[in-house]
Design a protein around this motif. Structure first.
Motif, PDB file in Angstrom:
ATOM      1  N   ARG A   1       0.746  -1.196   0.113  1.00 41.53           N
ATOM      2  CA  ARG A   1      -0.191   0.155  -0.044  1.00 41.53           C
ATOM      3  C   ARG A   1       1.110   1.303  -0.128  1.00 41.53           C
ATOM      4  N   GLN A   2       2.067   1.427   0.531  1.00 43.92           N
ATOM      5  CA  GLN A   2       2.864   2.231   0.505  1.00 43.92           C
ATOM      6  C   GLN A   2       3.688   2.489  -0.728  1.00 43.92           C
ATOM      7  N   VAL A   3       3.913   1.346  -1.379  1.00 44.13           N
ATOM      8  CA  VAL A   3       4.280   1.768  -2.827  1.00 44.13           C
ATOM      9  C   VAL A   3       3.268   2.296  -3.614  1.00 44.13           C
ATOM     10  N   LEU A   4       2.169   1.667  -3.598  1.00 45.88           N
ATOM     11  CA  LEU A   4       0.993   2.141  -4.464  1.00 45.88           C
ATOM     12  C   LEU A   4       0.662   3.872  -4.202  1.00 45.88           C
ATOM     13  N   ALA A   5       0.599   4.161  -2.826  1.00 41.98           N
ATOM     14  CA  ALA A   5       0.404   5.311  -2.641  1.00 41.98           C
ATOM     15  C   ALA A   5       1.553   6.199  -3.062  1.00 41.98           C
ATOM     16  N   ARG A   6       2.808   5.897  -3.028  1.00 42.59           N
ATOM     17  CA  ARG A   6       4.010   6.827  -3.553  1.00 42.59           C
ATOM     18  C   ARG A   6       3.804   6.832  -5.271  1.00 42.59           C
ATOM     19  N   TYR A   7       3.517   5.876  -5.795  1.00 44.46           N
ATOM     20  CA  TYR A   7       3.381   5.474  -7.120  1.00 44.46           C
ATOM     21  C   TYR A   7       2.104   6.341  -7.790  1.00 44.46           C
ATOM     22  N   GLU A   8       1.270   6.188  -7.063  1.00 48.12           N
ATOM     23  CA  GLU A   8      -0.184   7.269  -7.411  1.00 48.12           C
ATOM     24  C   GLU A   8       0.134   8.584  -7.243  1.00 48.12           C
ATOM     25  N   ALA A   9       1.125   9.017  -6.380  1.00 46.30           N
ATOM     26  CA  ALA A   9       1.327  10.376  -6.110  1.00 46.30           C
ATOM     27  C   ALA A   9       2.286  10.951  -7.062  1.00 46.30           C
ATOM     28  N   GLY A  10       2.785  10.218  -8.240  1.00 46.73           N
ATOM     29  CA  GLY A  10       3.800  10.566  -9.354  1.00 46.73           C
ATOM     30  C   GLY A  10       5.213  10.507  -9.018  1.00 46.73           C
ATOM     31  N   GLN A  11       5.578   9.688  -7.920  1.00 47.48           N
ATOM     32  CA  GLN A  11       7.066   9.389  -7.727  1.00 47.48           C
ATOM     33  C   GLN A  11       7.498   8.105  -8.732  1.00 47.48           C
ATOM     34  N   SER A  12       8.552   8.534  -9.083  1.00 48.47           N
ATOM     35  CA  SER A  12       9.271   7.462 -10.084  1.00 48.47           C
ATOM     36  C   SER A  12       9.657   6.418  -8.972  1.00 48.47           C
ATOM     37  N   ALA A  13      10.156   5.395  -9.669  1.00 52.34           N
ATOM     38  CA  ALA A  13      10.695   4.225  -9.123  1.00 52.34           C
ATOM     39  C   ALA A  13      11.794   4.540  -8.282  1.00 52.34           C
ATOM     40  N   GLN A  14      12.759   4.920  -8.775  1.00 59.04           N
ATOM     41  CA  GLN A  14      13.883   5.375  -7.786  1.00 59.04           C
ATOM     42  C   GLN A  14      13.692   6.430  -6.612  1.00 59.04           C
ATOM     43  N   GLN A  15      12.602   7.139  -6.835  1.00 58.79           N
ATOM     44  CA  GLN A  15      12.260   8.195  -5.534  1.00 58.79           C
ATOM     45  C   GLN A  15      11.426   7.118  -4.662  1.00 58.79           C
ATOM     46  N   ILE A  16      10.748   6.051  -5.077  1.00 59.93           N
ATOM     47  CA  ILE A  16      10.007   5.294  -4.128  1.00 59.93           C
ATOM     48  C   ILE A  16      11.369   4.633  -3.519  1.00 59.93           C
ATOM     49  N   LEU A  17      12.246   3.962  -4.246  1.00 64.49           N
ATOM     50  CA  LEU A  17      13.374   3.274  -3.443  1.00 64.49           C
ATOM     51  C   LEU A  17      14.036   4.061  -2.433  1.00 64.49           C
ATOM     52  N   ASP A  18      14.453   5.255  -2.923  1.00 60.12           N
ATOM     53  CA  ASP A  18      15.187   6.037  -1.983  1.00 60.12           C
ATOM     54  C   ASP A  18      14.098   6.355  -0.820  1.00 60.12           C
ATOM     55  N   ALA A  19      13.036   6.754  -0.900  1.00 56.94           N
ATOM     56  CA  ALA A  19      12.093   6.875   0.160  1.00 56.94           C
ATOM     57  C   ALA A  19      12.270   5.506   1.119  1.00 56.94           C
ATOM     58  N   PHE A  20      12.044   4.365   0.502  1.00 60.12           N
ATOM     59  CA  PHE A  20      12.215   3.234   1.563  1.00 60.12           C
ATOM     60  C   PHE A  20      13.560   3.166   2.147  1.00 60.12           C
ATOM     61  N   VAL A  21      14.741   3.408   1.369  1.00 59.52           N
ATOM     62  CA  VAL A  21      15.910   3.223   1.928  1.00 59.52           C
ATOM     63  C   VAL A  21      16.024   4.285   3.166  1.00 59.52           C
ATOM     64  N   ALA A  22      15.574   5.403   2.999  1.00 56.42           N
ATOM     65  CA  ALA A  22      15.597   6.433   3.890  1.00 56.42           C
ATOM     66  C   ALA A  22      14.837   5.940   5.078  1.00 56.42           C
ATOM     67  N   GLU A  23      13.688   5.479   5.132  1.00 54.97           N
ATOM     68  CA  GLU A  23      12.944   4.790   6.023  1.00 54.97           C
ATOM     69  C   GLU A  23      13.627   3.695   6.859  1.00 54.97           C
ATOM     70  N   HIS A  24      14.005   2.532   5.988  1.00 54.48           N
ATOM     71  CA  HIS A  24      14.427   1.504   6.564  1.00 54.48           C
ATOM     72  C   HIS A  24      15.845   1.067   6.725  1.00 54.48           C
ATOM     73  N   GLY A  25      16.478   1.812   6.039  1.00 49.76           N
ATOM     74  CA  GLY A  25      18.058   1.567   5.773  1.00 49.76           C
ATOM     75  C   GLY A  25      18.101   0.662   4.431  1.00 49.76           C
ATOM     76  N   GLU A  26      19.554   0.614   4.133  1.00 49.28           N
ATOM     77  CA  GLU A  26      19.841  -0.377   2.911  1.00 49.28           C
ATOM     78  C   GLU A  26      19.448  -1.549   3.060  1.00 49.28           C
ATOM     79  N   ALA A  27      19.053  -2.105   4.208  1.00 52.18           N
ATOM     80  CA  ALA A  27      18.831  -3.711   4.397  1.00 52.18           C
ATOM     81  C   ALA A  27      17.352  -3.951   3.723  1.00 52.18           C
ATOM     82  N   ILE A  28      16.704  -2.847   3.374  1.00 47.96           N
ATOM     83  CA  ILE A  28      15.391  -3.129   2.794  1.00 47.96           C
ATOM     84  C   ILE A  28      15.636  -3.596   1.141  1.00 47.96           C
ATOM     85  N   LEU A  29      16.867  -3.353   0.686  1.00 49.43           N
ATOM     86  CA  LEU A  29      17.032  -3.547  -0.829  1.00 49.43           C
ATOM     87  C   LEU A  29      17.310  -4.918  -0.578  1.00 49.43           C
ATOM     88  N   MET A  30      16.932  -5.549  -1.937  1.00 50.13           N
ATOM     89  CA  MET A  30      17.023  -6.899  -2.143  1.00 50.13           C
ATOM     90  C   MET A  30      18.549  -7.359  -2.512  1.00 50.13           C
TER      91      MET A  30
END
Length: 197
Positions: free
Chosen positions: A100-129
């Protein structure tokens, strides 16, 4: 063959057929035996089935959403990416929330890289596969391949050395022994032919 044997066989075949027919034919009473079960197998009490799932819409399975979610790790501890976790583990409550967070950011017009950067800022690099290819993370990308290549080179060198050590040394004539002349060799050949004959 006795007539009593024939009737026993007929009886056993009939009993086996009856059991086979009973296991194949559905009965209405089976769905009614479950508490909360209704006619024709409909479940009247949804709480018995567990947590209700939100209906899946077309936007849930957009290729862009899947690509983003496959790069992000679910934080429930399963080790799967968000997309795989939410589509395979229906008991997980974390991956639908992250979706739901990914969908909300996508529908708000954020790009894929912006969404990834936002998740890294919130959870750290450990959230990246997979960690980003920069800095010390490059060691993780290149070290395994380098170690495998070094092991192959060392193995080839060791095998060459072992084969050289295992090969018998060439047999050479003693240093002080004279060489045989052509006449002596011819005489030796004739003598050997006489022995064989």
């Amino acid at each position: 063959m006795k007539s009593s044997d024939w009737t026993r066989r007929q009886f056993l075949a009939g009993v086996a057929g009856l059991f086979a027919f009973q296991s194949v034919s559905p009965t209405v009473s089976q769905s009614d035996s479950l508490p909360g079960g209704g006619p024709a197998g409909k479940l009247l009490d949804p709480q018995r089935a567990g947590r209700s799932l939100e209906p899946v819409t077309g936007r849930d399975n957009l290729a862009a959403i899947q690509a983003i979610e496959k790069q992000l790790r679910c934080t429930c501890g399963c080790g799967l990416d968000i997309y795989t976790c939410r589509t395979t583990d229906f008991n997980c409550t974390v991956s639908p929330a992250l979706h739901r967070q990914v969908l909300a950011r996508y529908e708000a017009g954020q790009s894929a890289q912006q969404i990834l950067d936002a998740f890294v800022a919130e959870h750290g690099e450990a959230i990246l596969m997979s960690p980003p290819r920069r800095g010390f993370n490059l060691v993780g990308y290149f070290l395994p391949g380098t170690l495998v290549l070094a092991a192959i080179v060392l193995l080839v060198l060791a095998l060459r050395r072992w084969t050289r050590l295992a090969a018998p040394p060439p047999v050479a004539a003693p240093a002080g022994s004279p060489r045989a002349s052509a006449a002596e060799l011819e005489h030796l050949r004739r003598e050997l032919e006489q022995i064989d004959a």
